[in-house]
Design a protein around this motif. Structure first.
Motif, PDB file in Angstrom:
ATOM      1  N   SER A   1       2.798  27.922   2.679  1.00 55.55           N
ATOM      2  CA  SER A   1       2.297  28.025   1.310  1.00 55.55           C
ATOM      3  C   SER A   1       1.121  27.103   1.003  1.00 55.55           C
ATOM      4  N   ASN A   2       1.082  25.911   1.540  1.00 58.86           N
ATOM      5  CA  ASN A   2       0.025  24.965   1.181  1.00 58.86           C
ATOM      6  C   ASN A   2      -1.094  24.866   2.199  1.00 58.86           C
ATOM      7  N   MET A   3      -0.950  25.451   3.358  1.00 60.53           N
ATOM      8  CA  MET A   3      -1.925  25.263   4.424  1.00 60.53           C
ATOM      9  C   MET A   3      -3.150  26.137   4.178  1.00 60.53           C
ATOM     10  N   GLU A   4      -4.297  25.483   4.011  1.00 60.36           N
ATOM     11  CA  GLU A   4      -5.545  26.212   3.877  1.00 60.36           C
ATOM     12  C   GLU A   4      -6.716  25.255   4.081  1.00 60.36           C
ATOM     13  N   TYR A   5      -7.846  25.824   4.452  1.00 60.31           N
ATOM     14  CA  TYR A   5      -9.057  25.017   4.542  1.00 60.31           C
ATOM     15  C   TYR A   5      -9.475  24.687   3.120  1.00 60.31           C
ATOM     16  N   SER A   6      -9.758  23.421   2.892  1.00 60.76           N
ATOM     17  CA  SER A   6     -10.010  22.962   1.528  1.00 60.76           C
ATOM     18  C   SER A   6     -10.551  21.538   1.564  1.00 60.76           C
ATOM     19  N   ASN A   7     -10.750  20.956   0.405  1.00 56.51           N
ATOM     20  CA  ASN A   7     -11.014  19.526   0.273  1.00 56.51           C
ATOM     21  C   ASN A   7      -9.667  18.834   0.104  1.00 56.51           C
ATOM     22  N   TYR A   8      -9.517  17.698   0.783  1.00 60.01           N
ATOM     23  CA  TYR A   8      -8.272  16.942   0.719  1.00 60.01           C
ATOM     24  C   TYR A   8      -8.567  15.518   0.280  1.00 60.01           C
ATOM     25  N   ARG A   9      -7.694  14.977  -0.534  1.00 60.42           N
ATOM     26  CA  ARG A   9      -7.841  13.618  -1.050  1.00 60.42           C
ATOM     27  C   ARG A   9      -6.724  12.740  -0.487  1.00 60.42           C
ATOM     28  N   VAL A  10      -7.121  11.653   0.176  1.00 57.43           N
ATOM     29  CA  VAL A  10      -6.179  10.643   0.644  1.00 57.43           C
ATOM     30  C   VAL A  10      -6.213   9.530  -0.404  1.00 57.43           C
ATOM     31  N   ILE A  11      -5.096   9.326  -1.087  1.00 60.61           N
ATOM     32  CA  ILE A  11      -5.019   8.389  -2.207  1.00 60.61           C
ATOM     33  C   ILE A  11      -4.285   7.130  -1.753  1.00 60.61           C
ATOM     34  N   VAL A  12      -4.915   5.986  -1.977  1.00 60.14           N
ATOM     35  CA  VAL A  12      -4.334   4.691  -1.615  1.00 60.14           C
ATOM     36  C   VAL A  12      -4.114   3.904  -2.897  1.00 60.14           C
ATOM     37  N   THR A  13      -2.872   3.487  -3.116  1.00 55.37           N
ATOM     38  CA  THR A  13      -2.537   2.639  -4.249  1.00 55.37           C
ATOM     39  C   THR A  13      -2.099   1.297  -3.700  1.00 55.37           C
ATOM     40  N   ALA A  14      -2.668   0.227  -4.256  1.00 54.22           N
ATOM     41  CA  ALA A  14      -2.347  -1.129  -3.814  1.00 54.22           C
ATOM     42  C   ALA A  14      -1.809  -1.929  -4.983  1.00 54.22           C
TER      43      ALA A  14
ATOM     44  N   LEU B   1       0.852  -1.184   0.000  1.00 56.39           N
ATOM     45  CA  LEU B   1       0.000   0.000   0.000  1.00 56.39           C
ATOM     46  C   LEU B   1       0.887   1.233   0.000  1.00 56.39           C
ATOM     47  N   THR B   2       0.558   2.190  -0.845  1.00 56.40           N
ATOM     48  CA  THR B   2       1.244   3.477  -0.853  1.00 56.40           C
ATOM     49  C   THR B   2       0.174   4.546  -0.689  1.00 56.40           C
ATOM     50  N   ILE B   3       0.394   5.464   0.229  1.00 51.42           N
ATOM     51  CA  ILE B   3      -0.608   6.464   0.566  1.00 51.42           C
ATOM     52  C   ILE B   3      -0.015   7.853   0.382  1.00 51.42           C
ATOM     53  N   THR B   4      -0.783   8.706  -0.316  1.00 52.99           N
ATOM     54  CA  THR B   4      -0.387  10.097  -0.518  1.00 52.99           C
ATOM     55  C   THR B   4      -1.567  10.997  -0.171  1.00 52.99           C
ATOM     56  N   LEU B   5      -1.301  12.286  -0.070  1.00 54.15           N
ATOM     57  CA  LEU B   5      -2.311  13.277   0.272  1.00 54.15           C
ATOM     58  C   LEU B   5      -2.178  14.447  -0.688  1.00 54.15           C
ATOM     59  N   ALA B   6      -3.321  14.970  -1.168  1.00 51.04           N
ATOM     60  CA  ALA B   6      -3.322  16.136  -2.055  1.00 51.04           C
ATOM     61  C   ALA B   6      -4.538  16.992  -1.726  1.00 51.04           C
ATOM     62  N   LYS B   7      -4.509  18.248  -2.171  1.00 49.05           N
ATOM     63  CA  LYS B   7      -5.668  19.111  -1.918  1.00 49.05           C
ATOM     64  C   LYS B   7      -6.277  19.583  -3.232  1.00 49.05           C
ATOM     65  N   LYS B   8      -7.535  19.992  -3.145  1.00 49.66           N
ATOM     66  CA  LYS B   8      -8.294  20.343  -4.339  1.00 49.66           C
ATOM     67  C   LYS B   8      -7.713  21.541  -5.075  1.00 49.66           C
ATOM     68  N   SER B   9      -7.199  22.521  -4.386  1.00 48.04           N
ATOM     69  CA  SER B   9      -6.766  23.751  -5.048  1.00 48.04           C
ATOM     70  C   SER B   9      -5.668  23.521  -6.090  1.00 48.04           C
ATOM     71  N   ASP B  10      -4.984  22.400  -6.024  1.00 48.53           N
ATOM     72  CA  ASP B  10      -4.000  22.084  -7.069  1.00 48.53           C
ATOM     73  C   ASP B  10      -4.490  20.906  -7.912  1.00 48.53           C
ATOM     74  N   ASN B  11      -5.815  20.737  -7.978  1.00 50.29           N
ATOM     75  CA  ASN B  11      -6.441  19.651  -8.737  1.00 50.29           C
ATOM     76  C   ASN B  11      -5.959  18.281  -8.299  1.00 50.29           C
ATOM     77  N   TYR B  12      -5.613  18.172  -7.044  1.00 57.29           N
ATOM     78  CA  TYR B  12      -5.183  16.908  -6.443  1.00 57.29           C
ATOM     79  C   TYR B  12      -3.945  16.321  -7.124  1.00 57.29           C
ATOM     80  N   GLU B  13      -3.117  17.162  -7.724  1.00 52.88           N
ATOM     81  CA  GLU B  13      -1.950  16.652  -8.443  1.00 52.88           C
ATOM     82  C   GLU B  13      -0.677  16.634  -7.612  1.00 52.88           C
ATOM     83  N   GLU B  14      -0.493  17.631  -6.766  1.00 52.69           N
ATOM     84  CA  GLU B  14       0.753  17.732  -6.001  1.00 52.69           C
ATOM     85  C   GLU B  14       0.615  17.038  -4.651  1.00 52.69           C
ATOM     86  N   ALA B  15       1.528  16.121  -4.374  1.00 54.66           N
ATOM     87  CA  ALA B  15       1.517  15.432  -3.075  1.00 54.66           C
ATOM     88  C   ALA B  15       1.928  16.416  -1.981  1.00 54.66           C
TER      89      ALA B  15
END
Length: 175
Positions: free
Chosen positions: A128-141, A42-56
């Motif tokens: 720079s990245n800290m803000e209230y937003s939607n966050y995506r926890v991505i799990v790759t198996a 399992l590999t887990i990353t986190l991204a936020k909506k303001s960068d279209n969930y692209e940047e970890a």
């Protein structure tokens, strides 16, 4: 768990975080080399909506007490990772199979989310990245065979995610 987090509610109750209990379901019944599989990575990353969930993002800035659990409820040791990616290699026999012989596994993943004025999150809002937003926890198996060093078995990998909202709700505005 709770996927909508109200930082104002945490402030009012002098709390610093919200616990999110989640789980990954990984089914590889259609994988033609399933009998050779011994481990799940399992590999887990986190991204936020303001960068279209692209940047970890740096996971420790947003989440803490991150744990992956085996079928006995024991924490699985992180095997490798950085601040932006956590990896776990888990023996298949240590995981709960949803139905015997189904090649479908249930993997609990729990973590605490910083929010509100009382937390490290709010103190880091100037970063720079800290803000209230939607966050995506991505799990790759993906599956590993007997030789873990050989890497993920081709065609066995898949990913999915959950999205949580970290906000401050001004309830006096909502009727």
């Amino acid at each position: 768990g709770q996927l909508g987090i109200d930082g104002k509610d945490l402030d009012k109750n002098n709390r610093q975080y919200v616990l999110i209990n989640s789980a990954a379901y990984y089914n590889f019944s259609g994988f033609n080399q399933k009998l050779a599989a011994r481990y799940i990575k399992l590999t887990i990353t986190l991204a936020k909506k303001s960068d279209n969930y692209e940047e970890a993002l740096r996971i420790p800035d947003y989440l803490f007490d991150f744990e992956v659990l085996d079928k006995n409820g024991d924490s699985v040791e992180e095997t490798s990772g950085t601040d932006t990616s956590y990896s776990f290699i888990i023996l298949l026999s240590d995981l709960e199979e949803t139905d015997p012989g189904s090649y479908s596994y249930y993997i609990p993943i729990n973590f605490k989310v910083y929010s509100g004025n009382n937390s490290d999150f709010e103190h880091k809002v100037g970063d720079s990245n800290m803000e209230y937003s939607n966050y995506r926890v991505i799990v790759t198996a993906g599956l590993l065979g007997e030789n873990v060093e050989a890497g993920i078995m081709t065609g066995s990998d898949g990913s999915d995610h959950i999205v949580y909202t970290n906000a401050k709700i001004h309830s006096e505005v909502i009727d």
